[in-house]
Structures are given as structure tokens and as C-alpha cells.
Design a protein around this motif. Sequence first.
Motif, PDB file in Angstrom:
ATOM      1  N   LEU A 186     -12.198  -4.376  -4.679  1.00  0.00           N
ATOM      2  CA  LEU A 186     -11.558  -4.486  -5.995  1.00  0.00           C
ATOM      3  C   LEU A 186     -10.534  -5.601  -6.022  1.00  0.00           C
ATOM      4  O   LEU A 186     -10.602  -6.517  -6.844  1.00  0.00           O
ATOM      5  CB  LEU A 186     -10.896  -3.163  -6.389  1.00  0.00           C
ATOM      6  CG  LEU A 186     -10.171  -3.175  -7.737  1.00  0.00           C
ATOM      7  CD1 LEU A 186     -11.174  -3.360  -8.871  1.00  0.00           C
ATOM      8  CD2 LEU A 186      -9.379  -1.887  -7.937  1.00  0.00           C
ATOM      9  N   CYS A 187      -9.560  -5.545  -5.126  1.00  0.00           N
ATOM     10  CA  CYS A 187      -8.517  -6.578  -5.059  1.00  0.00           C
ATOM     11  C   CYS A 187      -8.113  -6.760  -3.603  1.00  0.00           C
ATOM     12  O   CYS A 187      -7.622  -5.825  -2.970  1.00  0.00           O
ATOM     13  CB  CYS A 187      -7.306  -6.169  -5.898  1.00  0.00           C
ATOM     14  SG  CYS A 187      -5.983  -7.417  -5.893  1.00  0.00           S
ATOM     15  N   ARG A 188      -8.342  -7.948  -3.085  1.00  0.00           N
ATOM     16  CA  ARG A 188      -8.085  -8.205  -1.666  1.00  0.00           C
ATOM     17  C   ARG A 188      -6.703  -8.794  -1.407  1.00  0.00           C
ATOM     18  O   ARG A 188      -6.375  -9.115  -0.260  1.00  0.00           O
ATOM     19  CB  ARG A 188      -9.164  -9.133  -1.106  1.00  0.00           C
ATOM     20  CG  ARG A 188     -10.568  -8.521  -1.152  1.00  0.00           C
ATOM     21  CD  ARG A 188     -11.583  -9.356  -0.417  1.00  0.00           C
ATOM     22  NE  ARG A 188     -12.901  -8.740  -0.458  1.00  0.00           N
ATOM     23  CZ  ARG A 188     -13.958  -9.186   0.223  1.00  0.00           C
ATOM     24  NH1 ARG A 188     -13.830 -10.258   0.990  1.00  0.00           N
ATOM     25  NH2 ARG A 188     -15.119  -8.572   0.120  1.00  0.00           N
ATOM     26  N   LEU A 189      -5.908  -8.981  -2.441  1.00  0.00           N
ATOM     27  CA  LEU A 189      -4.562  -9.503  -2.256  1.00  0.00           C
ATOM     28  C   LEU A 189      -3.681  -8.461  -1.573  1.00  0.00           C
ATOM     29  O   LEU A 189      -3.751  -7.271  -1.871  1.00  0.00           O
ATOM     30  CB  LEU A 189      -3.945  -9.890  -3.599  1.00  0.00           C
ATOM     31  CG  LEU A 189      -4.646 -11.023  -4.360  1.00  0.00           C
ATOM     32  CD1 LEU A 189      -3.958 -11.249  -5.699  1.00  0.00           C
ATOM     33  CD2 LEU A 189      -4.641 -12.308  -3.535  1.00  0.00           C
ATOM     34  N   ASN A 190      -2.880  -8.906  -0.642  1.00  0.00           N
ATOM     35  CA  ASN A 190      -1.967  -8.011   0.071  1.00  0.00           C
ATOM     36  C   ASN A 190      -0.614  -8.705   0.211  1.00  0.00           C
ATOM     37  O   ASN A 190      -0.516  -9.745   0.866  1.00  0.00           O
ATOM     38  CB  ASN A 190      -2.528  -7.678   1.453  1.00  0.00           C
ATOM     39  CG  ASN A 190      -1.706  -6.614   2.168  1.00  0.00           C
ATOM     40  OD1 ASN A 190      -0.883  -5.943   1.552  1.00  0.00           O
ATOM     41  ND2 ASN A 190      -1.910  -6.479   3.462  1.00  0.00           N
ATOM     42  N   PRO A 191       0.451  -8.160  -0.436  1.00  0.00           N
ATOM     43  CA  PRO A 191       0.451  -6.903  -1.199  1.00  0.00           C
ATOM     44  C   PRO A 191      -0.247  -7.059  -2.546  1.00  0.00           C
ATOM     45  O   PRO A 191      -0.477  -8.176  -3.014  1.00  0.00           O
ATOM     46  CB  PRO A 191       1.937  -6.610  -1.391  1.00  0.00           C
ATOM     47  CG  PRO A 191       2.563  -7.983  -1.415  1.00  0.00           C
ATOM     48  CD  PRO A 191       1.786  -8.788  -0.399  1.00  0.00           C
ATOM     49  N   LEU A 192      -0.569  -5.916  -3.157  1.00  0.00           N
ATOM     50  CA  LEU A 192      -1.199  -5.924  -4.470  1.00  0.00           C
ATOM     51  C   LEU A 192      -0.252  -6.518  -5.509  1.00  0.00           C
ATOM     52  O   LEU A 192       0.960  -6.328  -5.432  1.00  0.00           O
ATOM     53  CB  LEU A 192      -1.580  -4.498  -4.888  1.00  0.00           C
ATOM     54  CG  LEU A 192      -2.697  -3.819  -4.109  1.00  0.00           C
ATOM     55  CD1 LEU A 192      -2.822  -2.366  -4.557  1.00  0.00           C
ATOM     56  CD2 LEU A 192      -4.018  -4.547  -4.304  1.00  0.00           C
ATOM     57  N   PRO A 193      -0.773  -7.247  -6.491  1.00  0.00           N
ATOM     58  CA  PRO A 193       0.077  -7.766  -7.573  1.00  0.00           C
ATOM     59  C   PRO A 193       0.837  -6.633  -8.262  1.00  0.00           C
ATOM     60  O   PRO A 193       0.369  -5.497  -8.317  1.00  0.00           O
ATOM     61  CB  PRO A 193      -0.941  -8.410  -8.524  1.00  0.00           C
ATOM     62  CG  PRO A 193      -2.121  -8.725  -7.671  1.00  0.00           C
ATOM     63  CD  PRO A 193      -2.187  -7.632  -6.648  1.00  0.00           C
TER      64      PRO A 193
END
Length: 237
Positions: free
Chosen positions: A197-204
Motif C-alpha cells: 500500500l505505502c512503502r514510505l517509512n515513516p508513513l506520511p
Amino acid sequence: MTSTPKVTEGEAPFSWPAANKPLTTYYKITGDLSTSTRPPLIVLHGGPGISHIYLTPFADLAAAHGIPVILYDQIGNGRSTHLRERAGDGAFWTDALFVAQLDALIAALGVAEYDLAGHSWGGMLAARFAVRRPQGLRRLVIASSPADMHTWVKVQNELLKEMPEDVQESLRKHEAAGTTDTEEYKAAVEKFYARHLCRLNPLPDDVQAVEKVIEDDPTVYLTMFVHPLRWLRRISF
């Protein structure tokens, strides 16, 4: 130099007899509906069961192109009326409810012409709304929305096979048993989302805010998404 668009927040009344109480729709308008020469864009959020928060970047269209942007929370979500007493009531939480809510919002705001954009579940809802060919609708934009839930679940199950076996087992076990409120299930979902779903770390921040919306009131999310998903997974595994 670009001027800062006007921002208006409010609540529009909405009547749905089965609710047995008055309902309100929270909305946020960036831009001026009364002075703009361009029809507004109405944006439908996903879920079902989250809120408009993560779609706030759409509001940039007002400053950049003079397009008023209308964001709102669907019934049961965000700052619109909640109906926790309707948890599990699949006969109540239907697309007809949300189509009627959008009709009521458009009427309350006095919008004659408009464009519509929907993301994920919001795109499915936008399609249901648009097939009626409502007066005033000019353009329809659908983003990241499935056209068929059986196909969507089939693909999700293929993605699930890429996850570690313990994650797969946790999701299957709890969805089959209906114990999707357990910490084990939530942890497995987070691992799946972190990959697909979302691979950004930390999540936006906006994504984290949406997660908190579901934690605060999972009524719509569980009734319209998780519980039906259990049945669809069983026929798709």
C-alpha cells in the motif's frame, strides 16, 4: 504572486429515514464557489470508512488553476455524523446511502455544474453516482479503483502469497474466524500494507491520520470492507 484561496468549512444537512436521526455532512471548500468562473471539483475519499484528510493535496488546484475544490467526509466517517449503532448492518451501509448523501451535498451547496474525482472506494462510488447521468456532472476522474471485487480479491491473494507465511496465516485465520479486531490481525495487515500500500517509512502524516480515523470508529470499514472481504477471500483462495 498567487493569492491564497478562500477556505470554507461547514456542515450540510442530510436525511436518510433508516438512520432514525438527523445527519450532517462535513465539507471543506478551497476556493470561492460564488465568484469562480470554473466549475468546482468534488473529491470522494476511499475506504470505505476513512475521511478526506489524505486527499487535501487536491486543494492545490484552487491556487494553481482557480478550480474550487470540495472535500467532504462520507457518513459514518471523519467529521460527518457517525452511526456506531449500525455496526455490522450491511443492509444499512449501501452505495445508495452514499449516493444520496452526495446528491444532498450538491443541492445544499447550490452547485449547478461540477467535476467529480474518486479514489479507491471513492472511485467506485463516483462510478455508481455517474451512471445515473446526474444533471450538472461534466467530467469523471477515477483513480486506483477496482471495477470488479472478485478480480481485486484474486490479485490481493496473489500479493498475499509474497508475504511471509506467518503473515498469511494470521490474515487467513482471523478473517475466517471474524476476529479482525485482534492485535495479531492488525499487525499482519500493517505488514501487508507496508509492502503493497505505502512503502514510505515513516508513513506520511496524512496516512497516519487516516489510520487514526479507522481506529476511532471502524464501523463503516468493518461492515463494508473487512467483513465482506472475509467471504470473498474464502471463495478466492
